[in-house]
Design an enzyme around this catalytic site. Structure first.
Site, short mmCIF file in Angstrom:
data_model
loop_
_atom_site.label_atom_id
_atom_site.label_comp_id
_atom_site.label_asym_id
_atom_site.label_seq_id
_atom_site.Cartn_x
_atom_site.Cartn_y
_atom_site.Cartn_z
N HIS A 255 11.67 0.58 -4.72
CA HIS A 255 10.70 0.42 -3.64
C HIS A 255 9.69 1.59 -3.65
O HIS A 255 8.47 1.37 -3.63
CB HIS A 255 11.44 0.36 -2.29
CG HIS A 255 10.56 0.28 -1.09
ND1 HIS A 255 10.29 -0.90 -0.44
CD2 HIS A 255 9.86 1.24 -0.42
CE1 HIS A 255 9.47 -0.66 0.58
NE2 HIS A 255 9.20 0.63 0.62
N GLU A 256 10.22 2.82 -3.72
CA GLU A 256 9.33 3.98 -3.68
C GLU A 256 8.49 4.06 -4.96
O GLU A 256 7.31 4.43 -4.90
CB GLU A 256 10.13 5.29 -3.50
CG GLU A 256 10.95 5.35 -2.21
CD GLU A 256 10.15 5.10 -0.92
OE1 GLU A 256 8.93 5.27 -0.92
OE2 GLU A 256 10.77 4.72 0.09
N HIS B 266 5.51 2.03 -4.46
CA HIS B 266 4.42 2.73 -3.75
C HIS B 266 3.67 3.66 -4.70
O HIS B 266 2.45 3.77 -4.65
CB HIS B 266 4.98 3.56 -2.59
CG HIS B 266 5.37 2.74 -1.40
ND1 HIS B 266 4.55 1.78 -0.84
CD2 HIS B 266 6.48 2.76 -0.63
CE1 HIS B 266 5.15 1.24 0.21
NE2 HIS B 266 6.34 1.80 0.35
N HIS C 2 3.60 -2.56 1.40
CA HIS C 2 4.76 -3.31 1.88
C HIS C 2 4.48 -4.80 1.80
O HIS C 2 3.34 -5.24 1.92
CB HIS C 2 5.10 -2.89 3.31
CG HIS C 2 5.82 -1.58 3.35
ND1 HIS C 2 5.82 -0.75 4.44
CD2 HIS C 2 6.57 -0.95 2.40
CE1 HIS C 2 6.55 0.33 4.16
NE2 HIS C 2 6.99 0.23 2.92
N CYS C 3 5.55 -5.56 1.60
CA CYS C 3 5.43 -7.00 1.38
C CYS C 3 6.08 -7.73 2.56
O CYS C 3 7.11 -7.30 3.07
CB CYS C 3 6.14 -7.33 0.07
SG CYS C 3 6.14 -9.07 -0.36
N CYS D 157 11.94 -9.50 -0.96
CA CYS D 157 11.25 -8.68 -1.97
C CYS D 157 11.59 -7.22 -1.73
O CYS D 157 11.70 -6.76 -0.59
CB CYS D 157 9.74 -8.89 -1.84
SG CYS D 157 8.77 -7.78 -2.89
N CYS E 148 9.25 -9.80 -5.44
CA CYS E 148 8.71 -11.16 -5.43
C CYS E 148 7.69 -11.27 -6.56
O CYS E 148 7.29 -10.26 -7.14
CB CYS E 148 8.07 -11.48 -4.07
SG CYS E 148 6.48 -10.67 -3.81
N CYS F 265 4.43 -9.15 -6.06
CA CYS F 265 4.61 -7.71 -6.25
C CYS F 265 4.88 -7.38 -7.72
O CYS F 265 4.41 -6.38 -8.24
CB CYS F 265 5.72 -7.18 -5.35
SG CYS F 265 5.24 -7.18 -3.61
ZN LIG Z 1 7.84 1.55 1.77
ZN LIG Z 2 6.69 -8.68 -2.60
#
Ligand SMILES: [Zn+2]
Ligand SMILES: [Zn+2]
Length: 162
Positions: free
Chosen positions: A112-113, A116, A122-123, A128, A147, A150
Protein backbone atom coordinates in the site's frame (compact mmCIF):
# COMPACT_ATOMS: atom_id res chain seq x y z
CA UNK A 1 8.83 -11.37 3.45
CA UNK A 2 8.24 -7.77 2.30
CA UNK A 3 11.13 -7.93 -0.15
CA UNK A 4 9.68 -11.16 -1.57
CA UNK A 5 6.25 -9.56 -2.01
CA UNK A 6 7.68 -6.51 -3.75
CA UNK A 7 9.68 -8.70 -6.12
CA UNK A 8 6.74 -11.03 -6.72
CA UNK A 9 3.91 -8.51 -7.12
CA UNK A 10 5.70 -5.62 -8.76
CA UNK A 11 8.61 -7.32 -10.45
CA UNK A 12 11.05 -4.91 -8.77
CA UNK A 13 14.37 -5.76 -7.14
CA UNK A 14 14.11 -5.39 -3.39
CA UNK A 15 17.28 -5.13 -1.35
CA UNK A 16 17.41 -5.36 2.44
CA UNK A 17 19.45 -2.50 3.87
CA UNK A 18 21.34 -2.57 7.18
CA UNK A 19 19.47 -1.38 10.28
CA UNK A 20 19.85 2.22 11.44
CA UNK A 21 19.39 3.79 14.87
CA UNK A 22 16.06 5.53 15.51
CA UNK A 23 16.33 9.28 14.90
CA UNK A 24 15.86 10.68 18.43
CA UNK A 25 14.31 13.93 17.16
CA UNK A 26 11.27 11.98 15.90
CA UNK A 27 10.25 10.89 19.42
CA UNK A 28 7.37 12.88 20.89
CA UNK A 29 8.10 12.82 24.62
CA UNK A 30 4.51 13.66 25.56
CA UNK A 31 2.86 10.95 23.47
CA UNK A 32 5.69 8.42 23.71
CA UNK A 33 5.21 7.78 20.01
CA UNK A 34 7.34 8.59 16.99
CA UNK A 35 6.29 11.26 14.50
CA UNK A 36 6.04 9.51 11.12
CA UNK A 37 6.73 12.72 9.16
CA UNK A 38 9.95 13.39 11.10
CA UNK A 39 11.10 9.80 10.51
CA UNK A 40 10.50 10.23 6.78
CA UNK A 41 12.44 13.54 6.84
CA UNK A 42 15.37 11.90 8.65
CA UNK A 43 15.51 8.99 6.19
CA UNK A 44 15.24 11.27 3.16
CA UNK A 45 18.27 13.17 4.46
CA UNK A 46 20.32 10.03 5.17
CA UNK A 47 22.47 10.39 2.06
CA UNK A 48 24.27 7.09 2.50
CA UNK A 49 21.11 5.33 1.36
CA UNK A 50 21.18 4.90 -2.39
CA UNK A 51 17.83 3.46 -3.46
CA UNK A 52 14.92 4.32 -5.77
CA UNK A 53 12.35 3.87 -2.98
CA UNK A 54 12.82 2.97 0.67
CA UNK A 55 10.42 1.23 3.04
CA UNK A 56 11.58 1.55 6.63
CA UNK A 57 10.22 -0.82 9.28
CA UNK A 58 9.83 0.18 12.92
CA UNK A 59 8.76 -1.65 16.05
CA UNK A 60 7.76 1.61 17.76
CA UNK A 61 4.33 3.26 17.59
CA UNK A 62 3.93 5.97 14.92
CA UNK A 63 1.55 8.91 14.73
CA UNK A 64 0.80 11.80 12.38
CA UNK A 65 -0.86 15.13 13.22
CA UNK A 66 -4.09 13.73 11.72
CA UNK A 67 -4.13 10.23 13.22
CA UNK A 68 -3.51 8.98 16.77
CA UNK A 69 -1.55 6.10 15.24
CA UNK A 70 -0.67 4.87 11.77
CA UNK A 71 0.37 1.46 10.44
CA UNK A 72 2.28 3.17 7.68
CA UNK A 73 2.89 6.57 6.16
CA UNK A 74 4.26 7.75 2.83
CA UNK A 75 4.22 10.98 0.88
CA UNK A 76 2.58 10.88 -2.49
CA UNK A 77 5.31 10.16 -5.05
CA UNK A 78 7.91 10.39 -2.27
CA UNK A 79 11.02 8.30 -1.78
CA UNK A 80 10.58 6.99 1.77
CA UNK A 81 7.72 5.15 3.46
CA UNK A 82 7.61 4.14 7.12
CA UNK A 83 5.78 1.14 8.58
CA UNK A 84 5.15 0.26 12.21
CA UNK A 85 4.81 -3.32 13.43
CA UNK A 86 3.74 -2.04 16.83
CA UNK A 87 -0.03 -2.44 16.51
CA UNK A 88 -0.08 -5.26 13.97
CA UNK A 89 0.74 -7.92 16.53
CA UNK A 90 -1.59 -6.64 19.26
CA UNK A 91 -4.44 -9.03 20.06
CA UNK A 92 -7.81 -7.93 18.70
CA UNK A 93 -9.95 -10.72 20.20
CA UNK A 94 -7.86 -11.54 23.26
CA UNK A 95 -5.45 -13.72 21.30
CA UNK A 96 -2.17 -12.71 19.69
CA UNK A 97 -2.29 -13.22 15.92
CA UNK A 98 0.13 -15.91 14.67
CA UNK A 99 3.33 -14.53 13.13
CA UNK A 100 2.28 -15.54 9.60
CA UNK A 101 -0.82 -13.39 10.00
CA UNK A 102 1.22 -10.43 11.24
CA UNK A 103 3.59 -10.81 8.29
CA UNK A 104 0.66 -10.83 5.87
CA UNK A 105 -0.55 -7.54 7.40
CA UNK A 106 2.94 -6.07 7.08
CA UNK A 107 3.16 -7.14 3.44
CA UNK A 108 -0.21 -5.48 2.70
CA UNK A 109 0.87 -2.22 4.32
CA UNK A 110 4.22 -2.29 2.52
CA UNK A 111 2.56 -2.71 -0.88
CA UNK A 112 0.00 0.00 0.00
CA UNK A 113 2.71 2.49 1.01
CA UNK A 114 4.83 1.57 -2.01
CA UNK A 115 1.72 2.38 -4.06
CA UNK A 116 1.76 5.91 -2.60
CA UNK A 117 5.48 6.20 -3.36
CA UNK A 118 4.57 5.33 -6.95
CA UNK A 119 1.93 8.10 -6.89
CA UNK A 120 -1.20 5.99 -6.34
CA UNK A 121 -4.04 7.55 -4.34
CA UNK A 122 -6.49 5.77 -2.08
CA UNK A 123 -8.96 3.55 -3.90
CA UNK A 124 -12.70 3.30 -3.22
CA UNK A 125 -12.68 -0.45 -3.94
CA UNK A 126 -12.61 -2.29 -0.56
CA UNK A 127 -11.04 -5.28 -2.33
CA UNK A 128 -7.99 -3.28 -3.37
CA UNK A 129 -4.74 -2.84 -1.45
CA UNK A 130 -4.95 0.93 -1.99
CA UNK A 131 -8.18 1.07 0.05
CA UNK A 132 -7.58 2.95 3.31
CA UNK A 133 -7.42 0.70 6.42
CA UNK A 134 -7.19 2.11 9.91
CA UNK A 135 -7.79 -1.07 11.94
CA UNK A 136 -6.20 -4.54 11.78
CA UNK A 137 -9.69 -5.95 11.10
CA UNK A 138 -10.22 -3.79 8.06
CA UNK A 139 -6.72 -4.61 6.88
CA UNK A 140 -7.51 -8.32 7.22
CA UNK A 141 -10.59 -7.91 5.03
CA UNK A 142 -8.50 -6.37 2.25
CA UNK A 143 -7.09 -9.05 -0.04
CA UNK A 144 -3.41 -9.04 -0.94
CA UNK A 145 -4.15 -7.61 -4.36
CA UNK A 146 -4.49 -4.36 -6.27
CA UNK A 147 -7.65 -3.76 -8.29
CA UNK A 148 -7.08 -3.65 -12.03
CA UNK A 149 -7.16 0.16 -12.15
CA UNK A 150 -4.53 0.54 -9.44
CA UNK A 151 -2.46 -2.24 -10.97
CA UNK A 152 -2.52 -0.40 -14.29
CA UNK A 153 -1.50 2.88 -12.61
CA UNK A 154 1.34 1.09 -10.83
CA UNK A 155 2.70 -0.33 -14.04
CA UNK A 156 2.38 3.04 -15.77
CA UNK A 157 4.26 4.70 -12.94
CA UNK A 158 6.98 2.04 -12.95
CA UNK A 159 7.34 2.28 -16.72
CA UNK A 160 7.76 6.07 -16.46
CA UNK A 161 10.56 5.60 -13.91
CA UNK A 162 12.44 2.98 -15.86
ZN1 LIG B 1 -2.70 5.16 2.21
ZN1 LIG C 1 -7.63 0.10 -6.47
Amino acid sequence: MIAAHISGYLNMTAEILPAMPLPPQALDGGRLQYNAALLIDALEKADRIDAFKIIALFDVDLFTPLFTHVFGEARQNGRVAVISLYRLATPTDGMCPPSGHVLERVAKIALHELGHLLNLLHCADPHCLMHFSDTPDRLDRTPLNFCRYCRRSLHRSLAAWS
